[in-house]
Motif scaffolding. Structure first.
Motif, PDB file in Angstrom:
ATOM      1  N   SER A   1       2.070  -1.310  -8.823  1.00  0.00           N
ATOM      2  CA  SER A   1       1.204  -0.832  -9.899  1.00  0.00           C
ATOM      3  C   SER A   1       1.500   0.629 -10.190  1.00  0.00           C
ATOM      4  CB  SER A   1      -0.269  -0.983  -9.514  1.00  0.00           C
ATOM      5  OG  SER A   1      -0.576  -0.181  -8.397  1.00  0.00           O
TER       6      SER A   1
ATOM      7  N   VAL B   1      -4.015  -9.365  -5.669  1.00  0.00           N
ATOM      8  CA  VAL B   1      -4.719  -8.134  -6.012  1.00  0.00           C
ATOM      9  C   VAL B   1      -6.174  -8.249  -5.553  1.00  0.00           C
ATOM     10  CG1 VAL B   1      -5.598  -6.825  -7.979  1.00  0.00           C
ATOM     11  CG2 VAL B   1      -3.207  -7.562  -7.939  1.00  0.00           C
ATOM     12  N   THR B   2      -6.653  -7.236  -4.851  1.00  0.00           N
ATOM     13  CA  THR B   2      -8.050  -7.252  -4.414  1.00  0.00           C
ATOM     14  C   THR B   2      -8.958  -6.918  -5.593  1.00  0.00           C
ATOM     15  OG1 THR B   2      -8.082  -4.902  -3.884  1.00  0.00           O
ATOM     16  CG2 THR B   2      -7.391  -6.396  -2.137  1.00  0.00           C
TER      17      THR B   2
ATOM     18  N   ILE C   1      -5.536   2.175 -12.881  1.00  0.00           N
ATOM     19  CA  ILE C   1      -4.237   1.505 -12.864  1.00  0.00           C
ATOM     20  C   ILE C   1      -3.820   1.287 -14.309  1.00  0.00           C
ATOM     21  CG2 ILE C   1      -3.076  -0.670 -12.320  1.00  0.00           C
ATOM     22  CD1 ILE C   1      -4.679  -0.748  -9.734  1.00  0.00           C
TER      23      ILE C   1
ATOM     24  N   THR D   1     -16.278  -2.101  -8.538  1.00  0.00           N
ATOM     25  CA  THR D   1     -15.961  -3.287  -7.738  1.00  0.00           C
ATOM     26  C   THR D   1     -17.071  -4.329  -7.848  1.00  0.00           C
ATOM     27  OG1 THR D   1     -14.950  -1.772  -6.172  1.00  0.00           O
ATOM     28  CG2 THR D   1     -15.233  -4.039  -5.464  1.00  0.00           C
TER      29      THR D   1
ATOM     30  N   THR E   1     -11.073  -4.668  -5.674  1.00  0.00           N
ATOM     31  CA  THR E   1     -11.109  -3.209  -5.802  1.00  0.00           C
ATOM     32  C   THR E   1      -9.995  -2.719  -6.716  1.00  0.00           C
ATOM     33  OG1 THR E   1     -11.965  -3.123  -3.552  1.00  0.00           O
ATOM     34  CG2 THR E   1     -11.155  -1.060  -4.504  1.00  0.00           C
ATOM     35  N   LEU E   2      -8.788  -3.239  -6.518  1.00  0.00           N
ATOM     36  CA  LEU E   2      -7.680  -2.857  -7.399  1.00  0.00           C
ATOM     37  C   LEU E   2      -7.931  -3.328  -8.824  1.00  0.00           C
ATOM     38  CD1 LEU E   2      -4.300  -3.395  -5.520  1.00  0.00           C
ATOM     39  CD2 LEU E   2      -5.484  -1.276  -6.087  1.00  0.00           C
TER      40      LEU E   2
ATOM     41  N   ASN F   1      -0.425   4.036 -10.959  1.00  0.00           N
ATOM     42  CA  ASN F   1      -1.775   4.566 -10.786  1.00  0.00           C
ATOM     43  C   ASN F   1      -1.849   6.012 -11.240  1.00  0.00           C
ATOM     44  OD1 ASN F   1      -1.492   2.252  -9.242  1.00  0.00           O
ATOM     45  ND2 ASN F   1      -2.821   2.970  -7.594  1.00  0.00           N
TER      46      ASN F   1
ATOM     47  N   GLY G   1       0.800  -1.227   0.000  1.00  0.00           N
ATOM     48  CA  GLY G   1       0.000   0.000   0.000  1.00  0.00           C
ATOM     49  C   GLY G   1       0.826   1.266   0.000  1.00  0.00           C
TER      50      GLY G   1
ATOM     51  N   ILE H   1       1.826  -3.028  -4.217  1.00  0.00           N
ATOM     52  CA  ILE H   1       0.603  -3.809  -3.994  1.00  0.00           C
ATOM     53  C   ILE H   1       0.821  -4.751  -2.816  1.00  0.00           C
ATOM     54  CG2 ILE H   1      -0.869  -5.599  -4.973  1.00  0.00           C
ATOM     55  CD1 ILE H   1      -0.482  -4.281  -7.689  1.00  0.00           C
TER      56      ILE H   1
ATOM     57  N   ASP I   1      -9.987  -1.007 -10.636  1.00  0.00           N
ATOM     58  CA  ASP I   1      -9.260   0.179 -11.093  1.00  0.00           C
ATOM     59  C   ASP I   1      -8.419  -0.124 -12.332  1.00  0.00           C
ATOM     60  OD1 ASP I   1     -10.280   1.904  -9.204  1.00  0.00           O
ATOM     61  OD2 ASP I   1      -8.698   1.497  -7.747  1.00  0.00           O
TER      62      ASP I   1
END
Lengths: 239, 239
Positions: free
Chosen positions: A58, A177-178, A70, A190, A180-181, A60, A36, A97, A184
């Motif tokens: 990543s 990777v979540t 991303i 999401t 949410t990511l 961004n 993060g 990440i 993006d």
DNA sequence: CGGTGGATTGAGTGGCGTCAACCTGAGTGG
DNA sequence: CCACTCAGGTTGACGCCACTCAATCCACCG
């Protein structure tokens, strides 16, 4: 173990011993970043670039309202912001990440390579050209593929890139990777990513439990995603 | 008139007389392509690259069903497929949008530059890095902006790029692109592009009659599109 | 004066967004 | 050892942006 950038470039052309030597001694230090954490800030002008020794990162770009896109995922051996050597200021952020170990290389060292080692210069240039080639492929998948094929395409790409640096085999890899990511990266919400993931699971195109993604039938996934690996330039050529 | 690549690179760093001389004599021939003609084929491996002396070109990637995504628009001074010097085979097609006059430069000449002219090499590398930076910005506008802002953003970008090579001034320029091509660049359908164009006209953000686009209030358009020109690297720096 | 490429318009549809809730598992502290 | 927390994943209802299909208009041209 071999230096990851040497393996990565070595997949594209032969590197001389001298060139390998230069790459191995190019870093002035190794930094660790927490998951993060921001590694490079948008708008900054640094005098070094970062090479991933461990972990995922990543690139961004933020919008005013806080949403973000991303533009790239980076893995072992990727010279994430090599372009900041010539491109100033940075047009995007680089974020860790997972926890990341990065080799820091001074721009003066890169410059010295461009002054005295033409073939190695071309290989570094090549690595930024491959990034650009991936950007172009993403433009196509983002602009023209429906969401399920888009996700499938990304998974094909990541598998081959990971496999090329020895981080994946047997059609399975760790994907930290979540959703949410992922949203993006895919330009989706999401919620919709979640539904698309479930669709691919239901169709048995992928399995994804915890952080591990599996591809039961790579050819089927390729077909579904219209995936053609040419753009990754995974062939040894004279460069 | 000055060589367009020299003007383009000269906007980013100073070029020595020797370097300018090399660029001026780098082409082995000049070819003319008709509007709509394919300049470089996807999958091909050539031993030269093309520099635009006149006209507009695009990079296109095709899908199986015949649809396509345009990943870049190119104008005067752009070294459209310089990356094919190291990236083989070509991952996309290059198509002439209007009639085009192209200077053809042999890869052996580029290679010779990388062997003997480090600063000029960095400047050529830079020009491919700017292409990549534009790709990234397109990823954001394609992934995250609503269609009207996306189009507005593209118009801001093209105006500044054209202005930088002397092809636009007073917030007006010739835009020889059909709404069908625009749809392929924006990842939209032709019908929707038409509606979006009308919306921008209605809001007086742009005028567009025939092939000429006008921007009555550039700041308003920038704001509407969240446009920030940093990614174009239009500043003179030591590179 | 018909042919043709491009722009425009309308009607109907669907992919994906938003909002809001709820579920689950891993970690934490009492 | 269990209640609590919290990030991340999942689900449902509903609406809109953008798509498709199809027709029409317009300018230019041979």
């Amino acid at each position: 173990m071999p230096h990851p950038l040497i393996s990565k470039l070595g997949r594209r052309d032969r590197l001389s011993d001298a060139e390998q030597q230069i790459l191995e001694t190019s870093a002035f230090s190794v930094h660790t970043f927490a998951a993060g954490e921001e590694i490079v800030a948008e708008g900054s002008t640094s005098d070094y670039s970062c090479l991933i020794l461990e972990g995922w990162a990543s690139r961004n770009k933020q919008l005013k309202d806080g949403r973000q896109q991303i533009t790239a995922f980076h893995i072992l051996g990727d010279f994430v912001d090599l372009h900041s050597f010539l491109l100033k200021p940075m047009d995007h952020t680089v974020v860790a990440i997972t926890a990341c170990k990065m080799a820091m290389v001074k721009h003066s060292v890169v410059k010295e390579i461009t002054e005295n080692h033409p073939h190695l210069t071309r290989m570094l240039w090549l690595s930024t050209l491959i990034d650009a080639s991936i950007h172009r492929e993403w433009l196509v998948t983002l602009g023209r593929l429906p969401a399920p094929a888009h996700l499938a395409h990304l998974i094909c790409e990541l598998y081959l890139r990971l496999e090329a640096v020895g981080e994946a085999k047997d059609y399975s890899f760790v994907f930290p990777v979540t959703q949410t990511l992922l949203a993006d990266a895919l330009g989706l919400s999401t919620v919709h990513v979640n539904r698309v993931v479930q669709e691919l699971r239901r169709e048995k195109l992928i399995s994804w439990r915890g952080a591990r993604v599996g591809i039961p039938n790579f050819d089927r996934l390729k077909l579904f995603a219209e995936f053609d690996p040419t753009y990754l330039n995974l062939l040894v050529e004279q460069r």
